[in-house]
Design a protein around this motif. Structure first.
Motif, mmCIF file in Angstrom:
data_model
loop_
_atom_site.group_PDB
_atom_site.id
_atom_site.type_symbol
_atom_site.label_atom_id
_atom_site.label_comp_id
_atom_site.label_asym_id
_atom_site.label_seq_id
_atom_site.Cartn_x
_atom_site.Cartn_y
_atom_site.Cartn_z
ATOM 1 N N TYR A 125 0.820 -1.204 0.000
ATOM 2 C CA TYR A 125 0.000 0.000 0.000
ATOM 3 C C TYR A 125 0.858 1.259 0.000
ATOM 4 O O TYR A 125 0.439 2.300 -0.511
ATOM 5 N N ARG A 299 -1.970 12.328 -9.967
ATOM 6 C CA ARG A 299 -3.195 12.039 -9.224
ATOM 7 C C ARG A 299 -4.384 12.762 -9.856
ATOM 8 O O ARG A 299 -4.356 13.963 -10.090
ATOM 9 N N ARG A 302 -9.513 9.791 -7.316
ATOM 10 C CA ARG A 302 -9.153 8.468 -6.799
ATOM 11 C C ARG A 302 -8.165 7.740 -7.708
ATOM 12 O O ARG A 302 -7.576 6.736 -7.307
ATOM 13 N N ASP A 370 -7.821 4.272 -5.617
ATOM 14 C CA ASP A 370 -8.110 4.178 -4.189
ATOM 15 C C ASP A 370 -9.575 3.848 -3.996
ATOM 16 O O ASP A 370 -10.447 4.725 -4.046
ATOM 17 N N ALA A 372 -11.187 2.765 -1.357
ATOM 18 C CA ALA A 372 -11.707 3.336 -0.113
ATOM 19 C C ALA A 372 -10.503 3.780 0.703
ATOM 20 O O ALA A 372 -9.350 3.598 0.296
ATOM 21 N N GLU A 373 -10.768 4.373 1.853
ATOM 22 C CA GLU A 373 -9.671 4.762 2.716
ATOM 23 C C GLU A 373 -8.876 3.515 3.125
ATOM 24 O O GLU A 373 -9.442 2.531 3.599
ATOM 25 N N ASN A 374 -7.562 3.544 2.874
ATOM 26 C CA ASN A 374 -6.645 2.453 3.218
ATOM 27 C C ASN A 374 -6.788 1.218 2.344
ATOM 28 O O ASN A 374 -6.307 0.139 2.702
#
Length: 416
Positions: A125, A299, A302, A370, A372-374
């Motif tokens: 990650y 970037r 997402r 991404d 979701a978060e993490n």
């Protein structure tokens, strides 16, 4: 990469548990070729097989804040081992003491600090791409050691300057030519210098590792000595000196030297990373090489598309060994075995020099999303051009000659 949390504000012991993982799949269509992300993997992705082993991993970490100054941390990782088995192994396991805001001391199981994106190559990650540069970091796998490190830090300009010294007993193993080469007894020591700013980060790394190894070339000593004696008797003093020097350099130890420099820059949606290494090995007959890598990403919400490039080269030291000189037809009886010894070396010496020889380039493109978060999903395609590779293997498990292949990868990386 590890997250230690915040130190306890009082005398109560506070514990936290976190973790990370990667579910990865890789595929290619190159016959008689196994693709590996690092040389400590016994097997790799074979032709036309969807492989979930080389990139998948699961890690669990426990952190304990004992006092405001003292803490402990342990991290275990489960991934495909050197023999194809799946089992956990301890990556981190140390006690840390922070007496003030500029000094940090740790003792226990530690990892050599050579990565820009985190403290470990196992946390997918933390990386933009699917994996750290396999051409470069895939060859630097002796990164665990049991010992000590000390870090001092000081604010400099708009960033933080950190200097670390480390040393201890080396741990690790590599797999080449259907043979595992574990570190039985070894020691590592080195230093890193970091400057971490709001947009720009710089890292210099230096390391030195001395290990024992199986003396697989011991039977070659008497052959070289015999050639040296025979060449001297025939008046070929040049060949005699060459063979005698090589015989004296065969040892059951190996010193690996490493010097690296890296840069990371990020402004708005654009990010760029550059790194380079210089590497040497004293294992007979001695090898020298270098590696370099670059990643650019942009970037967009997402989405984060990126391109990567890496190259690594490792060759035996350039030294003359004139085995092709003509041998007299008639020799006195004491030299009757001389032609046999020379013929044996003519066939064996190229094999020895090619044992860890490496010349490989990879160009890749991918996208990170991404979810979701993490949680991040990555899709990547790599074109690998190898003139000779010790990262790739053939189907027998031996290092390869020229290869060109395209590897497709997908990973789901997460932290919790």
């Amino acid at each position: 990469m590890y997250a230690e949390g915040q130190p306890a504000a009082d005398a109560d012991v506070r514990w936290s548990v976190s973790g990370f993982g990667t579910l990865g799949a890789a595929w290619h269509a190159a016959d008689d070729t196994q693709f590996r992300r690092s040389v400590d993997q016994r097997r790799g992705t074979r032709a036309n097989e969807l492989d979930f082993g080389i990139d998948s991993t699961l890690g669990l970490q426990v952190h304990g804040a004992l006092t405001p100054q003292w803490s402990v941390l342990a991290q275990a990782v489960m991934n495909q081992g050197r023999h194809g088995e799946w089992g956990p192994h301890l990556v981190w396991g140390f006690v840390k003491y922070v007496p003030n805001d500029w000094l940090e001391l740790r003792a226990g199981r530690l990892v050599t600090d050579i990565y820009l994106d985190g403290d470990s190559r196992h946390v997918g990650y933390a990386y933009t791409a699917v994996r750290p540069y396999a051409d470069v970091y895939g060859r630097l796998t002796y990164d665990n050691f049991d010992g000590l490190d000390a870090t001092v830090q000081h604010a400099l300009g708009d960033g933080l300057l950190r200097f670390k010294l480390f040393g201890g007993r080396t741990r690790g193993s590599v797999f080449l030519n259907d043979r595992e080469h574990p570190v039985k007894v070894g020691r590592s020591f080195g230093a890193t210098l970091d400057w971490i700013g709001p947009e720009l980060s710089l890292k210099l790394s230096w390391g030195n590792m001395v290990t024992t190894r199986n003396d697989i070339y011991a039977p070659l000593r008497p052959v070289l000595q015999g050639v040296a004696e025979g060449a001297h008797a025939l008046g070929d003093h040049r060949l005699a000196a060459q063979a005698s020097t090589l015989a004296s350099e065969i040892a059951n130890s190996n010193r690996i030297g490493y010097l690296g420099a890296a840069l990371a820059w990020e402004r708005g949606p654009l990010s760029l990373q550059l790194m380079g290494t210089d590497m040497s090995m004293t294992v007979f007959p001695g090898f020298e090489g270098w590696g370099a890598g670059a990643t650019a990403a942009y970037r967009m919400g997402r989405w984060k598309p990126y391109v990567t490039w890496s190259r690594s080269l490792l060759d035996p030291k350039d030294r003359p060994f004139d085995l092709d000189r003509p041998i007299p037809q008639e020799l006195p009886p004491p030299l009757a075995g001389y032609p046999v010894a020379v013929g044996h070396l003519r066939g064996l010496y190229p094999t020895i020099t090619g044992y860890t020889r490496h010349d490989q380039t990879t160009i890749g493109a991918g996208v990170r999303y991404d979810v979701a978060e993490n949680v991040a999903l990555k899709l990547q395609v790599d074109r690998i051009d190898a003139k000779r590779s010790s990262t790739l293997l053939d189907d027998r498990g031996y290092v390869t000659g020229p290869r060109a292949l395209t590897v497709f990868s997908a990973t789901l990386d997460f932290v919790f």
